[in-house]
Design an enzyme around this catalytic site. Sequence first.
Site, short mmCIF file in Angstrom:
data_model
loop_
_atom_site.label_atom_id
_atom_site.label_comp_id
_atom_site.label_asym_id
_atom_site.label_seq_id
_atom_site.Cartn_x
_atom_site.Cartn_y
_atom_site.Cartn_z
N THR A 136 40.65 39.49 37.35
CA THR A 136 40.31 40.13 37.47
C THR A 136 40.34 41.67 37.94
O THR A 136 41.74 41.97 36.95
CB THR A 136 39.33 39.94 39.37
N ASP A 137 39.54 42.69 37.54
CA ASP A 137 39.67 43.96 37.29
C ASP A 137 40.62 44.12 39.23
O ASP A 137 40.74 45.64 39.48
CB ASP A 137 39.02 45.16 37.12
N GLU A 138 40.32 43.27 40.32
CA GLU A 138 40.57 43.76 41.42
C GLU A 138 41.93 43.72 41.59
O GLU A 138 42.02 44.20 42.61
CB GLU A 138 39.70 43.08 42.68
N TYR A 161 42.08 37.61 48.72
CA TYR A 161 41.61 37.23 46.81
C TYR A 161 42.18 38.40 45.75
O TYR A 161 43.44 37.18 44.88
CB TYR A 161 40.62 37.74 46.82
N LYS A 165 45.20 36.74 42.80
CA LYS A 165 45.23 37.13 42.07
C LYS A 165 46.00 37.77 40.62
O LYS A 165 46.76 37.38 39.52
CB LYS A 165 43.72 37.93 41.32
N TYR A 218 26.34 46.52 53.27
CA TYR A 218 27.98 46.00 54.09
C TYR A 218 27.94 47.79 53.85
O TYR A 218 27.87 48.15 53.21
CB TYR A 218 28.83 46.07 52.79
#
Length: 359
Positions: A136-138, A161, A165, A218
Amino acid sequence: MSAATLFVTGGAGFIGSALVRLLIADSDWRIVNIDKLTYAGNLESLKALTGTHRHIFSHTDICDRSALDKLFAEYRPAGVIHLAAESHVDRSIHGPADFIDTNIVGTYTLLEAARAYWSGMTPESRSGFRFHHVSTDEVFGSLDADGLFAETSPYRPNSPYSASKAASDHLVRAWQHTYGLPTLVTNCSNNYGPYHFPEKLIPLVILNALAGKPLPIYGKGDNVRDWLYVDDHARALRLVFERGMPGETYNIGGHNEKTNLEVVEALCALLDELRPRADGRLYREQISFVADRPGHDRRYAIDAAKIQRELGWTPRESFETGLRKTVAWYLANHGWIEHVVSGEYRNWMQQNYTDRNAA
Ligand code: NAD
Ligand code: TYD
């Protein structure tokens, strides 16, 4: 034919099932689909493949080394595309343990099983083998108003998370550097599309809107995500697996930056058109601003120039075309939705979302 066999882990999940459907429809690979069937794994997403001899499902946990060894020995794959993971940021905040187990220990276990198998292959098969890790780019953290994530961006994961990753990406890198395992890593932006589990923003908003429930946003709704239609991601994964350079990483993204409020308003407008509310009012009236996610990353945006330049990949769907297809799919597939929204999921939502929705 062993040379034509490919392992896909997490193939009963959202992106994995899109990849398996693509590979069965559009390639000659025989797929061994390795999935534990957690709350996020759903064989109904693969219903269209029932009876397809090129799809073999194995109900297996990637943390189970002896089960993995047996699968490698039995099917002798030419490569692995690894998607199995715990994937939801909010769940990782409330309970990180499964993220450490599957995303870190599971990836380690799979790497070791793949390395043991690869070490015993003939020299020709060894050089053709690929271990493709889907990430993921996260892992790159959060951007301010400017800039894009490139393959060279530093790792700065912020949530349990993304940290899990990032750890798995580092393990894959080390297995390539230390042992010479031919690996590929892809880091992709937020996906959306059919068969997306309704805890993630887009399907959650569609289902809540139709049920007359609040649409929870949010904070102020000004966080930005870069959205990619899931089938575009699946095509990119296939391309990288078949033509990518071992040892390289590739960013995948759709150049579709939107604030969360823009996404929810676009969904409301599509629903107003395709399934108007019975009372004649607009879906946007259901929008509800709720307490922010702790540590909420401000902005993600991908520079996908490398995969475009080196492998010729570009997305086919714009955000407008992809979102329309997605809403139409959810409107037409009530059976899938009812089955995945199981008791386990409802309990989790009740325990973890009550306070936030009430904010
Ligand atoms: P998902 O949660 O929909 O599916 C994950 C799948 O992995 C499920 O089928 C689940 O049963 C399986 N699984 C979980 N733990 C397992 C274990 N221990 N052993 C075997 N199988 C297990 O996830 P997704 O959204 O399809 O994401 C797939 C991959 O892509 C993940 O690695 C994720 O980090 C990555 N990714 C996701 C996005 C996104 O927007 N969803 C974006 C970029 C990258
Ligand atoms: P999500 O789909 O959980 O993906 P990720 O956290 O991996 O980006 O969330 C997408 C964005 O939407 C993120 O900024 C959080 C926000 N969000 C809401 O505002 N309300 C919600 O109910 C959810 C699930 C997410």
